[in-house]
Design a protein around this motif. Structure first.
Motif, PDB file in Angstrom:
ATOM      1  N   THR A   4      59.619 -31.299   8.178  1.00  0.00           N
ATOM      2  CA  THR A   4      59.239 -30.746   6.878  1.00  0.00           C
ATOM      3  C   THR A   4      58.005 -31.473   6.382  1.00  0.00           C
ATOM      4  O   THR A   4      57.964 -32.707   6.377  1.00  0.00           O
ATOM      5  N   PHE A   5      56.997 -30.711   5.982  1.00  0.00           N
ATOM      6  CA  PHE A   5      55.754 -31.320   5.503  1.00  0.00           C
ATOM      7  C   PHE A   5      55.403 -30.778   4.131  1.00  0.00           C
ATOM      8  O   PHE A   5      55.896 -29.731   3.694  1.00  0.00           O
ATOM      9  N   GLY A 247      41.964 -38.911 -11.328  1.00  0.00           N
ATOM     10  CA  GLY A 247      41.666 -37.510 -11.081  1.00  0.00           C
ATOM     11  C   GLY A 247      42.924 -36.740 -10.770  1.00  0.00           C
ATOM     12  O   GLY A 247      44.015 -37.303 -10.695  1.00  0.00           O
ATOM     13  N   PRO A 248      42.808 -35.426 -10.580  1.00  0.00           N
ATOM     14  CA  PRO A 248      43.988 -34.591 -10.336  1.00  0.00           C
ATOM     15  C   PRO A 248      44.529 -34.743  -8.922  1.00  0.00           C
ATOM     16  O   PRO A 248      43.790 -35.036  -7.982  1.00  0.00           O
ATOM     17  N   ALA A 249      45.836 -34.534  -8.773  1.00  0.00           N
ATOM     18  CA  ALA A 249      46.504 -34.491  -7.474  1.00  0.00           C
ATOM     19  C   ALA A 249      47.562 -33.397  -7.556  1.00  0.00           C
ATOM     20  O   ALA A 249      48.414 -33.424  -8.446  1.00  0.00           O
ATOM     21  N   LEU A 250      47.502 -32.441  -6.639  1.00  0.00           N
ATOM     22  CA  LEU A 250      48.351 -31.259  -6.740  1.00  0.00           C
ATOM     23  C   LEU A 250      49.002 -30.911  -5.409  1.00  0.00           C
ATOM     24  O   LEU A 250      48.363 -31.007  -4.348  1.00  0.00           O
ATOM     25  N   GLN A 251      50.267 -30.476  -5.470  1.00  0.00           N
ATOM     26  CA  GLN A 251      50.917 -29.931  -4.284  1.00  0.00           C
ATOM     27  C   GLN A 251      50.406 -28.515  -4.059  1.00  0.00           C
ATOM     28  O   GLN A 251      50.351 -27.708  -4.998  1.00  0.00           O
ATOM     29  N   VAL A 252      50.024 -28.208  -2.825  1.00  0.00           N
ATOM     30  CA  VAL A 252      49.510 -26.886  -2.479  1.00  0.00           C
ATOM     31  C   VAL A 252      50.631 -26.006  -1.918  1.00  0.00           C
ATOM     32  O   VAL A 252      50.837 -24.884  -2.334  1.00  0.00           O
ATOM     33  N   PHE A 253      51.377 -26.536  -0.947  1.00  0.00           N
ATOM     34  CA  PHE A 253      52.524 -25.818  -0.409  1.00  0.00           C
ATOM     35  C   PHE A 253      53.398 -26.758   0.405  1.00  0.00           C
ATOM     36  O   PHE A 253      53.032 -27.903   0.696  1.00  0.00           O
TER      37      PHE A 253
END
Length: 263
Positions: A4-5, A247-253
């Motif tokens: 799982t990634f 700065g921003p850090a976001l999960q993409v998928f």
């Protein structure tokens, strides 16, 4: 083996992350990590990270470049793994984690992560340019019109010059805007290409082009992938401390991938 990634990005600097607190990813090989980061045949990323258990810390960050080799500190990666830890349920007001260059602190406010970087002893002049280590080695060159520059061509020329070809160096091209803010484009070793943003690179650029001779500084920085801020304190001896990258850090998928050749 199926893994799982999680895919995260910080100002366009993208990473594949895995929760390795049970050590199920510890035996991944260089070729397997390189495959994971491949944008044609794998998931695609600038780097791969493992979040490990570490006694005395909230977690340990283990970072690999896209070429599969374990890398030096990655600033945007550090910010993304803090957001990842929070998303996994590791909830803290202040995170303390271990990376390859030592301990780091971080705070999280929404999607914005502030990461404390390592202290920097000083800046070495090289011809008309600057060289320093902000957790990773960086070469910093001033450019009057950075957006028109062929960053890959010029970056390779410096990165593969006789001084740096063996160990490699990240190459940053910096334009100083009229308001004192910076535009930074970076050629990254290990990726061997331009990335949309580089956390240790914008930190290096900020320290080289500081506003005040000494004392507190705060600089806004524009990259291809978005905006970052670096704040820090410069000492009389030319060293730097209390350096923070924000700065921003976001999960993409999130997904699963089958890794061949893995036990």
């Amino acid at each position: 083996m199926e893994i799982t990634f999680y895919k995260y990005q910080g100002t366009g600097n993208d990473f594949v992350l895995a929760d390795n607190r049970r050590n199920h990813c510890s035996r991944l090989t260089e070729e397997q990590i390189k495959h994971i980061c491949d944008r044609r045949f794998g998931i695609g990323a600038d780097g791969f990270m493992l979040l490990n258990e570490k006694e005395g810390y909230d977690f340990e960050m283990v970072y690999y470049n896209a070429d599969g080799w374990e890398g030096s500190m990655c600033g945007n990666g550090g910010r993304c793994i803090v957001k990842f830890a929070n998303d996994l349920g590791i909830k803290k007001n202040r995170y303390v984690f271990l990376a390859t260059d030592g301990p780091h602190e971080a705070t999280l406010e929404g999607d914005a992560v502030s990461l404390k970087m390592k202290d920097v002893e000083g800046i070495r002049k090289y011809k008309t340019d600057s060289v320093l280590n902000t957790g990773s080695p960086h070469y910093v060159q001033l450019e009057p019109d950075v957006m028109s520059l062929d960053v890959v061509k010029e970056g390779q020329r410096i990165r593969y010059s006789k001084e740096y070809t063996d160990e490699g160096i990240n190459v940053n091209f910096v334009q100083v805007k009229e308001d004192g803010s910076l535009i930074v484009r970076t050629y990254e070793r290990g990726v061997e290409n331009e990335t949309y943003s580089c956390g240790t690179g914008v930190t290096a650029a900020a320290l080289v082009f500081h506003h005040n001779d000494n004392g507190f500084n705060s600089i806004d920085i524009e990259t291809i992938g978005g905006k970052l801020n670096v704040r820090y304190h410069r000492e009389l001896d030319g060293s730097f401390n209390n350096i923070w990258l924000k700065g921003p850090a976001l999960q993409v998928f999130k997904g699963t991938i089958n890794i061949t050749g893995h036990d």
